[in-house]
Design an enzyme around this catalytic site. Structure first.
Site, mmCIF file in Angstrom:
data_model
loop_
_atom_site.group_PDB
_atom_site.id
_atom_site.type_symbol
_atom_site.label_atom_id
_atom_site.label_comp_id
_atom_site.label_asym_id
_atom_site.label_seq_id
_atom_site.Cartn_x
_atom_site.Cartn_y
_atom_site.Cartn_z
ATOM 1 C CB SER A 175 -0.911 0.017 1.378
ATOM 2 O OG SER A 175 -1.924 1.047 1.192
ATOM 3 C CG ASP A 199 -6.441 -3.857 -3.338
ATOM 4 O OD1 ASP A 199 -7.168 -2.752 -2.925
ATOM 5 O OD2 ASP A 199 -5.256 -3.756 -3.319
ATOM 6 C CG HIS A 241 -5.140 -2.692 0.063
ATOM 7 N ND1 HIS A 241 -4.528 -2.423 -1.172
ATOM 8 C CD2 HIS A 241 -4.635 -1.848 0.712
ATOM 9 C CE1 HIS A 241 -3.440 -1.454 -1.002
ATOM 10 N NE2 HIS A 241 -3.635 -1.268 0.271
#
Length: 374
Positions: free
Chosen positions: A45, A141, A176
């Site tokens: 991320s 995601d 994610h």
């Protein structure tokens, strides 16, 4: 991470990033026998975006980059709006998200990279073509959707990285999350601790690709385990030593290092390798998860969940890989979720060699490799 920027987290704005810090004195980083040309970096991320920034800005020493749920260099272009709508879907309401197959404007980012190289604010862009790159994306995601990761691959291709040096892994069941074999929440979930039981060893895939083509030596019960070292991270922040530490840098006061037994200072054998691991938002050791379940192991703060459970250490011991885990910290109002700066909350130079976080991590690298024997 459900809201990478989550600028509406009012309650966090009342907390000082240092209000839970302990008063223990921690040591500086050790000087180890490391080959600086074998330095690599990976992250999830915001850590993925920071990994790309480090790989681009310091391409003369970074041999490879691993990115889980991240996008191309300078994607946000110093704009919070672009960061939250075109490089990720982290703005509220979600319908405002504008991620498309071309939303990051790869040609403009490539041009910016080349111009930054020409002005010497980053290392020569031509170095990037020699890097090995691995990307991991999840079909579920919705925070950094797969088209953003695909544009990251296009960015590297435009800068000359050969297709055979890029590994693009797509996990159909992943949200994610940092994918592991069996630690964390269900793989498709995008929730704390943002480590997922995916039946896929993401750390192994990353380290194996970056240090390939020879396969990694597997963990063995007979191998002496390495050591986790908590170090004084404030010593490496350009703002000055610990007494002058400024929390607006977004850097925590301490970080973590994992040193295999074979890589201890003074140990016999050839040089070891350095891999930098960057946590994502809401994963820093001093992050206070107010709206999430209690961190594993109890306590108020996220702690070392990512450091110890992202899966890297088990592959470090038998492969002579030292692991550096820098730590970002929350900034009330600017960065409540403790993300790495990939959109400009520390200033306009966040992505180049003048960026405070960039310089801090480079200072850590320089200290670690200062024990190299020649």
């Amino acid at each position: 991470m459900r809201a990478i920027l989550c600028i509406c987290a009012i309650v966090l704005a009342t907390l000082s990033p240092g209000c839970f810090a302990d008063s223990t004195t921690y040591p500086p980083l050790p000087a180890l026998n490391l080959d600086v040309t074998q330095t690599s970096v990976s992250g999830l991320s915001s850590g993925g975006y920071m990994a790309v920034q480090l790989g681009v800005a310091y391409s003369s020493i970074i041999k490879g980059v691993g990115v889980i749920g991240g996008g191309p260099y300078y994607c946000a272009q110093d704009s919070l709006l672009i960061a939250t709508t075109k490089c990720s879907c982290t703005i509220l309401p979600p319908g405002v998200c504008a991620v498309t197959p071309t939303s990051t404007d790869v040609p403009a980012l490539v041009s910016f990279t080349k111009a930054s190289s020409a002005s010497h604010s980053i290392d020569a862009a031509t170095n990037i073509a020699a890097q090995r790159v691995i990307t991991i994306s999840g079909a579920d995601d919705t925070t950094v959707p797969r088209p953003v990761v695909t544009q990251l691959q296009a960015y590297y291709a435009a800068l000359g990285v050969p297709a055979q040096d890029v590994s693009a892994i797509e996990l159909d069941n992943a949200g994610h999350t940092m994918p592991t074999l069996n630690y964390g929440v269900p793989c498709a979930k995008t929730e704390s601790p943002f480590i997922g039981k995916c039946q896929f060893d993401g750390a192994k895939a990353i380290l194996g690709w970056l240090y390939g083509p020879d396969p990694l030596a597997p963990p063995a019960a007979s191998t002496k385990k390495g050591s986790y070292i908590r170090f004084d991270q404030s010593l490496y922040v350009p703002a000055g030593p610990a007494s002058g530490f400024t929390w607006t840098t977004g850097m925590d006061t301490t970080g973590w290092l994992y040193v295999p037994a074979a890589c201890n200072a003074g140990n016999a054998g050839g040089p070891c390798r350095l891999h930098i691991v960057l946590h994502g938002c809401e994963q820093g050791q001093d992050y206070l998860p107010l709206d999430s379940p209690s961190p594993p192991g109890g306590g108020l703060l996220f702690g070392t969940t990512f450091v110890r459970h992202a899966g890297y250490a088990q592959w470090a011991d038998n492969n002579r890989i030292v692991l550096l885990f820098p730590q970002a910290v929350s900034i009330p109002g600017l960065n409540p979720n403790g993300c790495w700066d990939w959109w400009g909350y520390t200033g306009a130079h966040f992505a180049d060699q003048q960026g405070v976080q960039m310089r801090a991590i480079r200072n850590m690298i320089d200290r670690l490799v200062s024990g190299a024997t020649h």
